[in-house]
Structures are given as C-alpha cells and as structure tokens.
Design a protein around this motif. Structure first.
Motif, PDB file in Angstrom:
ATOM      1  N   MET A   7      48.673   7.955 -20.771  1.00 57.91           N
ATOM      2  CA  MET A   7      48.755   8.580 -22.097  1.00 57.91           C
ATOM      3  C   MET A   7      47.920   7.844 -23.150  1.00 57.91           C
ATOM      4  SD  MET A   7      50.843  11.096 -21.402  1.00 57.91           S
ATOM      5  CE  MET A   7      51.639  11.689 -22.878  1.00 57.91           C
ATOM      6  N   GLU A   8      46.655   7.683 -22.845  1.00 51.14           N
ATOM      7  CA  GLU A   8      45.735   6.971 -23.742  1.00 51.14           C
ATOM      8  C   GLU A   8      44.986   7.964 -24.629  1.00 51.14           C
ATOM      9  OE1 GLU A   8      43.211   3.840 -25.280  1.00 51.14           O
ATOM     10  OE2 GLU A   8      45.218   3.937 -24.448  1.00 51.14           O
ATOM     11  N   PRO A   9      45.016   7.791 -25.975  1.00 49.81           N
ATOM     12  CA  PRO A   9      44.221   8.661 -26.848  1.00 49.81           C
ATOM     13  C   PRO A   9      42.740   8.585 -26.484  1.00 49.81           C
ATOM     14  CG  PRO A   9      45.797   7.395 -28.131  1.00 49.81           C
ATOM     15  CD  PRO A   9      45.824   6.823 -26.735  1.00 49.81           C
ATOM     16  N   ALA A  10      42.085   9.743 -26.432  1.00 50.94           N
ATOM     17  CA  ALA A  10      40.699   9.777 -25.954  1.00 50.94           C
ATOM     18  C   ALA A  10      39.977  11.015 -26.459  1.00 50.94           C
ATOM     19  CB  ALA A  10      40.670   9.759 -24.425  1.00 50.94           C
ATOM     20  N   GLU A  26      32.881  11.131 -18.985  1.00 50.77           N
ATOM     21  CA  GLU A  26      32.722   9.936 -19.811  1.00 50.77           C
ATOM     22  C   GLU A  26      33.516  10.161 -21.092  1.00 50.77           C
ATOM     23  OE1 GLU A  26      30.910   7.135 -19.285  1.00 50.77           O
ATOM     24  OE2 GLU A  26      29.435   7.641 -17.724  1.00 50.77           O
ATOM     25  N   SER A  27      34.437   9.251 -21.379  1.00 49.72           N
ATOM     26  CA  SER A  27      35.310   9.403 -22.536  1.00 49.72           C
ATOM     27  C   SER A  27      35.319   8.140 -23.381  1.00 49.72           C
ATOM     28  CB  SER A  27      36.745   9.720 -22.095  1.00 49.72           C
ATOM     29  OG  SER A  27      36.802  10.919 -21.369  1.00 49.72           O
ATOM     30  N   PHE A  28      35.660   8.307 -24.649  1.00 48.53           N
ATOM     31  CA  PHE A  28      35.868   7.191 -25.566  1.00 48.53           C
ATOM     32  C   PHE A  28      37.368   7.104 -25.815  1.00 48.53           C
ATOM     33  CE2 PHE A  28      35.059   5.548 -30.154  1.00 48.53           C
ATOM     34  CZ  PHE A  28      35.238   4.239 -29.739  1.00 48.53           C
ATOM     35  N   THR A  29      37.977   6.009 -25.384  1.00 46.19           N
ATOM     36  CA  THR A  29      39.415   5.823 -25.536  1.00 46.19           C
ATOM     37  C   THR A  29      39.698   4.739 -26.564  1.00 46.19           C
ATOM     38  OG1 THR A  29      39.682   4.092 -23.847  1.00 46.19           O
ATOM     39  CG2 THR A  29      39.656   6.387 -23.084  1.00 46.19           C
ATOM     40  N   ARG A  30      40.901   4.792 -27.142  1.00 44.25           N
ATOM     41  CA  ARG A  30      41.206   3.858 -28.234  1.00 44.25           C
ATOM     42  C   ARG A  30      41.352   2.418 -27.748  1.00 44.25           C
ATOM     43  NH1 ARG A  30      46.012   5.596 -31.896  1.00 44.25           N
ATOM     44  NH2 ARG A  30      47.249   4.966 -30.082  1.00 44.25           N
ATOM     45  N   GLU A  31      42.064   2.206 -26.642  1.00 49.30           N
ATOM     46  CA  GLU A  31      42.370   0.842 -26.211  1.00 49.30           C
ATOM     47  C   GLU A  31      41.495   0.348 -25.069  1.00 49.30           C
ATOM     48  OE1 GLU A  31      44.319  -0.967 -27.958  1.00 49.30           O
ATOM     49  OE2 GLU A  31      44.994   0.682 -29.242  1.00 49.30           O
ATOM     50  N   HIS A  32      40.760   1.224 -24.415  1.00 52.04           N
ATOM     51  CA  HIS A  32      39.944   0.822 -23.271  1.00 52.04           C
ATOM     52  C   HIS A  32      38.459   1.100 -23.477  1.00 52.04           C
ATOM     53  CE1 HIS A  32      43.415  -0.002 -20.564  1.00 52.04           C
ATOM     54  NE2 HIS A  32      43.998   0.858 -21.378  1.00 52.04           N
ATOM     55  N   GLY A  33      38.085   1.567 -24.657  1.00 52.01           N
ATOM     56  CA  GLY A  33      36.682   1.829 -24.936  1.00 52.01           C
ATOM     57  C   GLY A  33      36.144   3.000 -24.128  1.00 52.01           C
ATOM     58  N   ARG A  34      34.891   2.895 -23.771  1.00 51.84           N
ATOM     59  CA  ARG A  34      34.254   3.960 -22.990  1.00 51.84           C
ATOM     60  C   ARG A  34      34.644   3.825 -21.522  1.00 51.84           C
ATOM     61  NH1 ARG A  34      28.379   3.415 -21.350  1.00 51.84           N
ATOM     62  NH2 ARG A  34      28.165   5.056 -19.804  1.00 51.84           N
ATOM     63  N   HIS A 109      37.180  -0.717 -28.616  1.00 52.95           N
ATOM     64  CA  HIS A 109      36.802  -0.704 -30.031  1.00 52.95           C
ATOM     65  C   HIS A 109      37.782   0.205 -30.767  1.00 52.95           C
ATOM     66  CE1 HIS A 109      32.938  -2.709 -29.261  1.00 52.95           C
ATOM     67  NE2 HIS A 109      32.802  -1.910 -28.228  1.00 52.95           N
ATOM     68  N   ALA A 110      39.010  -0.275 -30.952  1.00 55.06           N
ATOM     69  CA  ALA A 110      40.066   0.561 -31.528  1.00 55.06           C
ATOM     70  C   ALA A 110      39.719   1.017 -32.942  1.00 55.06           C
ATOM     71  CB  ALA A 110      41.389  -0.192 -31.521  1.00 55.06           C
ATOM     72  N   GLU A 111      39.155   0.129 -33.762  1.00 55.58           N
ATOM     73  CA  GLU A 111      38.812   0.506 -35.138  1.00 55.58           C
ATOM     74  C   GLU A 111      37.704   1.555 -35.149  1.00 55.58           C
ATOM     75  OE1 GLU A 111      37.099  -1.463 -39.289  1.00 55.58           O
ATOM     76  OE2 GLU A 111      37.891  -2.777 -37.722  1.00 55.58           O
ATOM     77  N   LEU A 112      36.720   1.391 -34.290  1.00 53.65           N
ATOM     78  CA  LEU A 112      35.640   2.372 -34.205  1.00 53.65           C
ATOM     79  C   LEU A 112      36.169   3.713 -33.720  1.00 53.65           C
ATOM     80  CD1 LEU A 112      32.518   2.631 -34.545  1.00 53.65           C
ATOM     81  CD2 LEU A 112      32.362   2.226 -32.083  1.00 53.65           C
ATOM     82  N   PHE A 113      37.133   3.690 -32.816  1.00 53.89           N
ATOM     83  CA  PHE A 113      37.751   4.934 -32.337  1.00 53.89           C
ATOM     84  C   PHE A 113      38.358   5.697 -33.514  1.00 53.89           C
ATOM     85  CE2 PHE A 113      41.297   7.470 -30.841  1.00 53.89           C
ATOM     86  CZ  PHE A 113      40.779   8.116 -29.731  1.00 53.89           C
ATOM     87  N   GLU A 114      39.048   5.009 -34.404  1.00 54.66           N
ATOM     88  CA  GLU A 114      39.642   5.676 -35.568  1.00 54.66           C
ATOM     89  C   GLU A 114      38.565   6.179 -36.521  1.00 54.66           C
ATOM     90  OE1 GLU A 114      42.716   6.551 -35.718  1.00 54.66           O
ATOM     91  OE2 GLU A 114      43.159   5.498 -33.841  1.00 54.66           O
TER      92      GLU A 114
END
Length: 231
Positions: A7-10, A26-34, A109-114
């Motif tokens: 359940m990772e935001p992506a 290929e996804s950008f996730t909040r806690e695991h990056g790309r 990159h959690a801040e960049l994700f936001e």
C-alpha cells in the motif's frame, strides 16, 4: 531474499510491453523512490489493472522485490486523476520524463513526491505552467545532488547582484560578466529563482538556464517531451 511492500502511494511514470500480456511499469513512489515492476497479465482485456496503470492517477501499489525488477501484486486508484489537458498534459508528460531520466531506482525522495503531487494539481487548475516547472526543476536537481548555486558566484563567493549579468556554468555556478549577451542570465533572474518569487520577465532567462543545466546533467541527450511544446 524477497521484500514485500504494501500500500505505497505512487504515480505511474511510464509503461512498456513485457512479453505477450504483461507490462513493465516504472513508478514514482513516496517512500521507495522510482521503482520498476512487472504487472503480469496487465495487457489482457480482463486484467484488473488495465485502466489503472496510467500516468497521473493517484495509486496505492504493493509489490514483491527480489531483484532490480519487482513484481506488482496490487494497484488501486485512490482518487480521481487531475484533469490535465492541452498544455497542462504536455507539462505532466515532461515532468514524468524528467523523473524517469534523473531519478535512480530505489532512491527515496518523499518531499519531491509531494511536490510532484502538488504540481499536478496546480497544472490541472490552469495555473501558469512556466513558474511551476522552473521551481520543480530546481527542487528535482537539488534532490538528486545537482543543486543550483543561485545566491553567490562560484568563484570568490561574491553575492549575486540583481543589476549585474552572469554566465552560468552547470557544474559550478554563476560567474560575473560585463553586460548582457547571448547565453547570459541576469542577477535578478537568479535571485528570483533562489527566492522562488518568479515574475514574467524572468521566465525566458530561467527557461534557457534550466534547459542548459538539465541537458548537461543528461549528457546532452534530448528529452522527447520537449518536442511537444515549449517547456
């Protein structure tokens, strides 16, 4: 050893075919990056993921990771995607390509994700895109270790003066020169990007600056999305 992420935001950045019925996502996730995962059977007409694995849709994804390429186990859309159309859609595609090209897999990159989440909403609200893009590019470069020097000269450390002109060396920073000219940027534009208070007169210079810096860090390889419109 297999790790399991639940359940990772992506957001999906890009997909490509894998074998007959699957996709590499290929996804950008909040806690695991790309990340890159195989979505098995995703191309099938009966796949539960067929209309979910699309760019700009806020998702919660789960996957198993044993190597560089994981295996998707769940993907659920949790909100309506921002209604990107026309120029806003092209901007979104440009952002996705930047993230694909500049982010390393597995580097969070959690801040960049936001910031990415917020810029999609801003673009959908018809906010002027150029200031949004320049500020996002600035933070993206900082996140991957290529932070711009904007408040002082790289040689000697003198403070940037708004009434002066500079050349910007991508691997170093700005250097004072005598007067305006091709490829030069004003101290006013550098200061505006530093404080993130961009005015319309700064935008042509900053677009030139960011194109040059990003191209340098991409080894001169062009971005396909830049052919769609003037980013």
């Amino acid at each position: 050893m297999t790790s399991r992420v639940q359940m990772e935001p992506a957001y999906v950045l890009h997909t490509r075919a894998f074998r007959e019925t699957s996709l590499i996502v290929e996804s950008f996730t909040r806690e695991h990056g790309r990340i890159a995962v195989v979505a098995r059977g995703a191309k099938s007409a009966k796949s539960r993921w067929r209309n979910v694995l699309q760019p700009f849709r806020p998702l919660l994804v789960s996957w198993n990771q044993k190597s560089d390429l994981g295996t998707l186990t769940a993907a659920d859309q949790i909100a309506s995607p921002p209604p990107l159309q026309g120029q806003a859609l092209y901007c979104g595609l440009y952002l996705n390509e930047l993230l694909m090209r500049l982010l390393h897999r597995g580097d969070p990159h959690a801040e960049l994700f936001e910031r990415y989440r917020n810029i999609l909403m801003d673009l959908a609200s018809n906010a002027p895109p150029q200031p949004l893009l320049r500020i996002f590019e600035k933070h993206l470069l900082e996140s991957v270790g290529y932070a711009l020097l904007l408040d002082r000269e790289y040689k000697g450390g003198a403070a940037i003066e708004v009434a002066q002109w500079y050349v910007y060396e991508p691997e170093r920073g700005p250097l004072l020169v005598a007067g305006a000219g091709e490829g030069r940027i004003s101290g006013a534009a550098l200061q505006a990007l530093h404080t993130e208070q961009l005015e319309s007169e700064h935008l042509p210079e900053l677009r030139m600056l960011m194109r040059a810096v990003i191209s340098y860090h991409l080894g001169g390889k062009p971005l396909a999305s830049q052919s769609l419109f003037s980013t």
